[in-house]
Design a protein around this motif. Structure first.
Motif, PDB file in Angstrom:
ATOM      1  N   THR A 251       0.824  -1.192   0.000  1.00 66.77           N
ATOM      2  CA  THR A 251       0.000   0.000   0.000  1.00 66.77           C
ATOM      3  C   THR A 251       0.867   1.253   0.000  1.00 66.77           C
ATOM      4  N   GLY A 252       0.473   2.181  -0.868  1.00 63.15           N
ATOM      5  CA  GLY A 252       1.042   3.520  -0.857  1.00 63.15           C
ATOM      6  C   GLY A 252      -0.040   4.528  -0.530  1.00 63.15           C
ATOM      7  N   ASP A 253      -1.113   4.042   0.107  1.00 65.98           N
ATOM      8  CA  ASP A 253      -2.278   4.872   0.423  1.00 65.98           C
ATOM      9  C   ASP A 253      -2.083   5.513   1.791  1.00 65.98           C
ATOM     10  N   ASP A 254      -1.606   6.739   1.806  1.00 68.72           N
ATOM     11  CA  ASP A 254      -1.306   7.418   3.055  1.00 68.72           C
ATOM     12  C   ASP A 254      -2.554   7.954   3.748  1.00 68.72           C
ATOM     13  N   PHE A 255      -3.724   7.717   3.162  1.00 75.47           N
ATOM     14  CA  PHE A 255      -4.984   8.091   3.790  1.00 75.47           C
ATOM     15  C   PHE A 255      -5.651   6.908   4.511  1.00 75.47           C
ATOM     16  N   ILE A 306      -2.562   1.550  18.304  1.00 81.67           N
ATOM     17  CA  ILE A 306      -1.313   2.302  18.120  1.00 81.67           C
ATOM     18  C   ILE A 306      -1.310   3.071  16.809  1.00 81.67           C
ATOM     19  N   LEU A 307      -1.663   2.387  15.706  1.00 84.94           N
ATOM     20  CA  LEU A 307      -1.501   3.008  14.392  1.00 84.94           C
ATOM     21  C   LEU A 307      -2.712   3.833  13.969  1.00 84.94           C
ATOM     22  N   GLY A 308      -3.889   3.454  14.456  1.00 84.45           N
ATOM     23  CA  GLY A 308      -5.100   4.154  14.041  1.00 84.45           C
ATOM     24  C   GLY A 308      -5.036   5.666  14.188  1.00 84.45           C
ATOM     25  N   PRO A 309      -4.593   6.194  15.348  1.00 81.48           N
ATOM     26  CA  PRO A 309      -4.573   7.651  15.519  1.00 81.48           C
ATOM     27  C   PRO A 309      -3.596   8.371  14.599  1.00 81.48           C
ATOM     28  N   THR A 310      -2.625   7.652  14.005  1.00 81.72           N
ATOM     29  CA  THR A 310      -1.666   8.329  13.127  1.00 81.72           C
ATOM     30  C   THR A 310      -2.260   8.659  11.766  1.00 81.72           C
ATOM     31  N   GLU A 311      -3.371   8.024  11.428  1.00 77.41           N
ATOM     32  CA  GLU A 311      -3.925   8.220  10.095  1.00 77.41           C
ATOM     33  C   GLU A 311      -4.431   9.647   9.897  1.00 77.41           C
ATOM     34  N   GLU A 312      -5.005  10.248  10.932  1.00 77.60           N
ATOM     35  CA  GLU A 312      -5.453  11.644  10.813  1.00 77.60           C
ATOM     36  C   GLU A 312      -4.259  12.564  10.599  1.00 77.60           C
ATOM     37  N   LEU A 313      -3.159  12.295  11.289  1.00 77.90           N
ATOM     38  CA  LEU A 313      -1.933  13.067  11.064  1.00 77.90           C
ATOM     39  C   LEU A 313      -1.463  12.910   9.622  1.00 77.90           C
ATOM     40  N   SER A 314      -1.451  11.684   9.119  1.00 76.91           N
ATOM     41  CA  SER A 314      -1.007  11.457   7.758  1.00 76.91           C
ATOM     42  C   SER A 314      -1.898  12.175   6.748  1.00 76.91           C
ATOM     43  N   ARG A 315      -3.193  12.183   6.994  1.00 73.33           N
ATOM     44  CA  ARG A 315      -4.095  12.891   6.081  1.00 73.33           C
ATOM     45  C   ARG A 315      -3.790  14.394   6.039  1.00 73.33           C
ATOM     46  N   GLN A 316      -3.356  14.945   7.176  1.00 77.57           N
ATOM     47  CA  GLN A 316      -2.966  16.352   7.182  1.00 77.57           C
ATOM     48  C   GLN A 316      -1.657  16.547   6.417  1.00 77.57           C
ATOM     49  N   ILE A 317      -0.685  15.676   6.639  1.00 75.10           N
ATOM     50  CA  ILE A 317       0.586  15.790   5.925  1.00 75.10           C
ATOM     51  C   ILE A 317       0.368  15.698   4.424  1.00 75.10           C
ATOM     52  N   PHE A 318      -0.544  14.815   4.003  1.00 79.03           N
ATOM     53  CA  PHE A 318      -0.771  14.550   2.580  1.00 79.03           C
ATOM     54  C   PHE A 318      -1.975  15.314   2.022  1.00 79.03           C
TER      55      PHE A 318
END
Length: 391
Positions: A251-255, A306-318
């Protein structure tokens, strides 16, 4: 307790408590349940003339130390790809040096490494298909000679030259025939590079997917996997379900990476999951490692916690325009102490606004992605101050 200053879109400031870094630990054994590559950025010499259009002047010590940071968490490194600013500041000579240096460092620690192979050393934008094949093959052999695994990136020159799906099949067939070991294909969506609209011969994702699967089917043994970067989870799952068992979906899906990496429930009739090749994992390496360690232990709930909360951060970065996501990766690297200044080759550190960066800070603090919170708060405060933002 230290407060974290934040900046709103209208210039107003606020504060919230600074959270401690989570107690993540580096893995004692190789990660086993998933293969995970972090696509790494490059760090410039802060005093160099890394202005738009200038050759990249890289701080090699800091750049390579960041790769060792990723390897230390059990992640592989995907290098010389779009996160490293291919076609956005990283010129061909710097790309070749990066590949050579990273391959040597990977060998020194037994680190997993793949590197991007493209046609971007050719200056002409419009070249015939034969020249595209030659350019791909030249870079492919350079990467293999360096001892690196290969990701066959999407080519702007191929996107301009191809007139049909058959043109893509021909180019990939001839390039893959010259590969010494199986490669990973890369389907990069237009959100990351508008020049690649209608790559693989169609702007219809389903039609393009048929072409991708034909290329894989016609070149079995030469394709180890495919990285899909369309920011479309359903499209990735659809392609994943049709892949031969010998071909890995990265996966390259950062969302949407959390669910894609988790994959189907283990009791599904034919459970499938995506492995990872993500720019986001360069920004949240300890979190990503800890989450996969949880999967290794059979703790799917812990993985998501652990990883779930990072997805919102990644959506902001991307966030759109998505191709400027590299700025957020470099910003978090600076906050984490991996580089001495918040600078990027090509001057790309100016590509995001202060309020955008402030939201990255807020979300990183919330999900435990600030590796050194006190340092991050201090550096962020200094950046605000130098821009005239005072409480």
């Amino acid at each position: 307790m230290t407060d974290l200053r934040l900046l709103s879109d209208d210039g107003g400031t606020s504060a919230e408590p600074l959270n401690p870094a989570p107690p993540f630990t580096r893995p004692a054994a190789p990660l086993s349940s998933r293969v995970a590559y972090a696509a790494a950025h490059v760090i410039p010499r802060p005093w160099a003339r890394n202005t738009p259009g200038s050759p990249a002047e890289i701080d090699w010590d800091a750049t390579l130390a960041f790769r060792h940071h990723l390897w230390s968490w059990g992640l592989g490194v995907a290098d010389a790809m779009d996160t490293a600013q291919r076609n956005m500041g990283l010129d061909p000579p710097a790309t070749r040096e990066l590949i050579t240096r990273s391959a040597a460092e990977a060998r020194s620690v037994g680190g997993r490494l793949v590197v991007g192979v493209n046609t971007d050393h050719v200056e002409d934008e419009l070249i015939p298909l034969e020249a595209v094949i030659d350019a791909y093959t030249e870079q492919l052999h350079f990467a293999e000679d360096a001892g690196a695994g290969v990701v066959l990136m999407a080519s702007r020159q191929l996107a301009r030259a191809a007139r049909s799906a058959e043109d893509y099949r021909r180019v990939y067939r001839e390039v893959l025939a010259s590969a010494g070991t199986p490669v990973v294909l890369h389907w990069l969506g237009a959100a990351f590079d508008p020049t690649l609209e209608a790559y693989f011969g169609s702007s219809d994702v389903a039609a393009a997917a048929d072409t991708v699967l034909q290329i894989i089917g016609e070149n079995q043994g030469a394709v180890a996997g495919i990285k899909m970067s369309l920011l479309d989870a359903s499209a990735e799952i659809a392609v994943r379900s049709r892949l031969p068992e010998t071909v890995t979906m990265f996966t390259g899906d950062d969302f949407n990476y959390v669910g894609l990496i988790a994959g189907d429930e283990p009791n599904s009739p034919t459970p499938r999951h995506s492995d990872a090749l993500l720019g986001a994992f360069a920004a949240v390496a300890p979190n990503a490692s800890a989450a996969i360690q949880a999967l290794d232990a059979g703790d799917r709930a812990g993985y998501r916690r652990i990883l779930g909360p990072t997805e919102e951060l990644s959506r902001q970065i991307f966030a759109a325009p998505t191709f400027y996501y590299k700025t957020g990766v470099a910003f978090l690297s600076w906050l984490g102490g991996h580089q001495s200044s918040f600078t990027m080759v090509g001057g790309l550190h100016s590509a995001r606004s202060l309020p955008h960066l402030s939201e990255i800070v807020r979300l990183a603090n919330a999900c435990g992605a600030l590796e050194r919170p006190e340092l991050a708060a201090s550096r962020w405060g200094d950046l605000l101050a130098v821009n005239g933002i005072v409480a």
